[in-house]
Design a protein around this motif. Structure first.
Motif, mmCIF file in Angstrom:
data_model
loop_
_atom_site.group_PDB
_atom_site.id
_atom_site.type_symbol
_atom_site.label_atom_id
_atom_site.label_comp_id
_atom_site.label_asym_id
_atom_site.label_seq_id
_atom_site.Cartn_x
_atom_site.Cartn_y
_atom_site.Cartn_z
ATOM 1 N N SER A 430 0.855 -1.185 0.000
ATOM 2 C CA SER A 430 0.000 0.000 0.000
ATOM 3 C C SER A 430 0.889 1.232 0.000
ATOM 4 O O SER A 430 1.674 1.445 0.922
ATOM 5 C CB SER A 430 -0.911 0.026 1.233
ATOM 6 N N GLN A 432 0.136 5.283 -0.835
ATOM 7 C CA GLN A 432 -1.020 6.116 -1.118
ATOM 8 C C GLN A 432 -0.732 7.579 -0.844
ATOM 9 O O GLN A 432 0.218 7.923 -0.159
ATOM 10 C CB GLN A 432 -2.196 5.663 -0.251
ATOM 11 N N SER A 436 -5.486 9.390 3.402
ATOM 12 C CA SER A 436 -6.280 8.243 2.982
ATOM 13 C C SER A 436 -5.961 7.035 3.856
ATOM 14 O O SER A 436 -4.978 7.016 4.598
ATOM 15 C CB SER A 436 -6.032 7.920 1.508
ATOM 16 N N THR A 437 -6.832 6.027 3.748
ATOM 17 C CA THR A 437 -6.685 4.811 4.544
ATOM 18 C C THR A 437 -6.856 3.604 3.649
ATOM 19 O O THR A 437 -7.742 3.580 2.793
ATOM 20 C CB THR A 437 -7.730 4.778 5.673
ATOM 21 N N SER A 438 -6.017 2.605 3.837
ATOM 22 C CA SER A 438 -6.167 1.335 3.137
ATOM 23 C C SER A 438 -6.288 0.228 4.172
ATOM 24 O O SER A 438 -5.686 0.295 5.251
ATOM 25 C CB SER A 438 -4.975 1.084 2.207
ATOM 26 N N VAL A 554 -8.540 -3.282 0.377
ATOM 27 C CA VAL A 554 -8.992 -1.966 -0.080
ATOM 28 C C VAL A 554 -7.769 -1.053 -0.053
ATOM 29 O O VAL A 554 -7.279 -0.686 1.018
ATOM 30 C CB VAL A 554 -10.112 -1.392 0.811
ATOM 31 N N GLY A 555 -7.242 -0.709 -1.220
ATOM 32 C CA GLY A 555 -6.050 0.118 -1.286
ATOM 33 C C GLY A 555 -4.748 -0.658 -1.189
ATOM 34 O O GLY A 555 -3.680 -0.063 -1.081
ATOM 35 N N TRP A 556 -4.821 -1.990 -1.202
ATOM 36 C CA TRP A 556 -3.627 -2.834 -1.196
ATOM 37 C C TRP A 556 -3.578 -3.618 -2.510
ATOM 38 O O TRP A 556 -4.619 -3.932 -3.094
ATOM 39 C CB TRP A 556 -3.662 -3.839 -0.038
ATOM 40 N N GLN A 557 -2.387 -3.943 -2.945
ATOM 41 C CA GLN A 557 -2.223 -4.787 -4.120
ATOM 42 C C GLN A 557 -1.090 -5.771 -3.883
ATOM 43 O O GLN A 557 -0.187 -5.534 -3.081
ATOM 44 C CB GLN A 557 -1.940 -3.951 -5.366
#
Length: 559
Positions: A430, A432, A436-438, A554-557
């Motif tokens: 993550s 970003q 924001s928050t992931s 959510v917001g991680w890959q």
């Protein structure tokens, strides 16, 4: 995207399928494996693609798109250069070097001058680095000493309570001098001798060594010291000690008229009545000093600054021409300002300033910015540097800050380098923007759970990675205490979250979560404040002592 884990008899090991890749292959540049010491002294810059340097091109390509998109809202034109381990992986220009004929009127399109990769920019306060390098050269020559009062070299400087200010305090902005001459040198004094006297007569605002105050007067004073101890003008010292040995052919004060066609314009000035300033230093106090000043006045290109940056990474030498000893370079990258934690400073270079160094920031990351919209970031740990030159004061200084663009240049280079899980497998990543928050959330877990994972955290200290637990279906979450150990050290330490940019190493994390109601969920939450961020967070090798689960990112890959 949901990733299903494989259930094993005793411990659940999460095996990730490959869905995305932000990292390069096995020969990639490793952000999580910092280089020790200086680069080989024989390292010479060469052009190459990101792939040839072991970098992922995607963050660099995204930066170039954003650089162009910021025209004209932040600056009329810009030139950027990114390099890693001796390879110049990006060299680009966008917008216009000259766009306006006065404060509001644009030139006809056929008279506007596009920014080029060899455009010459007014560096503004990046000039302080040249003064500082000359100072360290004189330190190594024995003509000055760090702990010696300035008044030893310039007796008249002792007036108005300045007798105890030292050379070190000038170079680290801890002298107590005010930021700028009052009145300004151009408005308050008729000639250069009276302006030099005004510099010497300045009254400080604080006792030396008690405050960090960024001050042009520090470097104007340093200029007078250097000229006194050498008997030479500053422009000659810079030319013979830096630009000529390094063959920086487009760098210097008061550039010749023959180069005007490549020089970016700066501001349309009414007071003083200079009109459109181009080829003459923008800073009024430097202009009042004849264009040669300790704090401003140097013009240069991205290519020339790249040579200087590589010389610093090489330990003070480039193509066999040495401008500093390795010890001299060390003095520019060691923090003299430990009393002022937010203002780390070597001799001349700022250190660890995430607000413009972004993901390259670290305790020994060196850099500086300039009022005209310039910046230089040198990261010894990755042997990388990012250069951004703009004319953001054209045609007026009342423009938005370029700090976002400065950070973006450094961030692109940082994220182009890979971070690889300790076991060589995949990791969740993550990275970003601010504010924001992931989250990376498990499905429902049964029974009390032992958790272990590896974490690579490169963030601002206020941007936290936290492991949290919920027993009400994700309505409320509570932070889980963590036990953290560096991979090379046996000591475990308890803490509630992870953050920071100092180590660039993986950490082993353990936790124990009770689950009396058998409806536990866990999530990894990474939250950034609105300001800025580091390279980001990687989490790998997650093991849970429970049964089957899924992940919702959510917001991680996966990388």
């Amino acid at each position: 995207m949901r990733i299903r884990a494989l259930a094993l008899p005793a411990v659940l090991v999460l095996a990730f399928a490959v869905t995305a890749s932000a990292d390069a292959g096995p020969n990639s540049a490793r952000f999580d494996r910092p280089y020790p010491g200086f680069a080989p002294a024989g390292t010479v810059l060469r052009a190459g693609s990101p792939a040839q340097a072991g970098l992922n091109a995607a963050p660099i390509d995204a930066f170039n798109r954003q650089l162009a998109a910021w025209v004209p809202s932040i600056y009329p034109g810009a030139t950027a250069l990114l390099a890693h381990n001796g390879v110049v992986v990006d060299r680009t220009a966008t917008g216009e070097a000259v766009k306006f004929q006065d404060a509001t009127t644009q030139l006809p399109p056929d008279q506007q001058v596009p920014a080029r990769t060899d455009t010459i920019y007014d560096l503004a306060s990046l000039s302080k680095l040249f003064t500082s390098i000359v100072a360290v050269q004189q330190l190594e020559a024995g003509r000055i000493a760090l702990d010696t009062p300035v008044a030893h070299y310039l007796p008249e400087f002792a007036t108005n309570g300045k007798a105890d200010i030292t050379i070190e305090q000038l170079l680290t902005h801890t002298s107590g001098l005010i930021p700028d001459p009052i009145p300004s040198l151009w408005a308050g004094y008729p000639d250069i001798p009276s302006r030099e006297k005004a510099i010497l007569d300045t009254t400080p605002s604080a006792a030396p060594g008690t405050q960090y105050v960024y001050s042009d007067l520090n470097m104007l004073t340093m200029q007078l010291v250097l000229q006194q101890v050498t008997g030479k003008k500053l422009d000659e010292l810079v030319r013979t000690g830096i630009t000529e040995p390094l063959h920086m052919v487009d760098t210097g004060y008061n550039p010749p008229a023959s180069k005007l066609s490549r020089i970016a314009a700066t501001e349309y000035e009414v007071s003083p009545p200079r009109g459109m300033v181009r080829g003459s230093v923008h800073d009024e106090n430097a202009w009042a000093m004849g264009g040669v000043a300790g704090h401003a006045g140097v013009f240069s290109t991205a290519d020339d600054l790249a040579v200087l940056a590589q010389a610093i990474l090489n330990g003070g030498v480039y193509r066999g021409h040495r401008i500093l000893s390795e010890h001299g370079v060390h003095l520019m990258q060691v923090n003299f300002n430990q009393k002022f934690p937010d203002d780390s400073h070597g001799l001349g270079f700022e250190l660890d300033q995430i607000w413009y160094m972004g993901g390259l920031s670290g305790p020994d990351t060196m850099g500086h910015t300039g009022f005209t919209g310039t910046s230089l970031v040198i990261d010894p740990r990755s042997r990388s540097f990012a250069i951004l030159l703009t004319n953001r004061v054209h045609p007026t200084r009342n423009t938005p800050s370029t700090n976002g663009a400065r950070r973006a240049a450094a961030q692109a280079l940082a994220q182009a380098m890979s971070v690889q899980a300790p076991d060589g497998g995949r990791s969740w990543f993550s990275g970003q923007g601010g504010g924001s928050t992931s989250t990376l959330t498990t499905g429902t877990l049964h029974g009390s759970v032992r958790v272990s994972f590896e974490a690579f955290v490169n963030t601002e200290t206020t941007d936290l990675l936290t492991l949290e637990a919920s027993t009400d279906g994700g309505t409320t979450w509570t932070a889980v205490p963590l036990t953290v150990r560096g991979r090379s050290g046996p000591q475990m330490s308890p803490q509630m979250s992870l953050s920071g940019q100092s180590s660039r190493s993986w950490q082993q994390v353990r936790a124990q979560v009770s689950n009396p109601s058998n409806d536990l969920m866990l999530r990894w939450r990474y939250t950034t404040d609105p300001s800025y961020e580091g390279r980001g967070v990687n989490v790998a090798d997650i093991e849970l002592s429970c049964g089957r689960t899924t992940f919702t990112p959510v917001g991680w890959q996966l990388t």
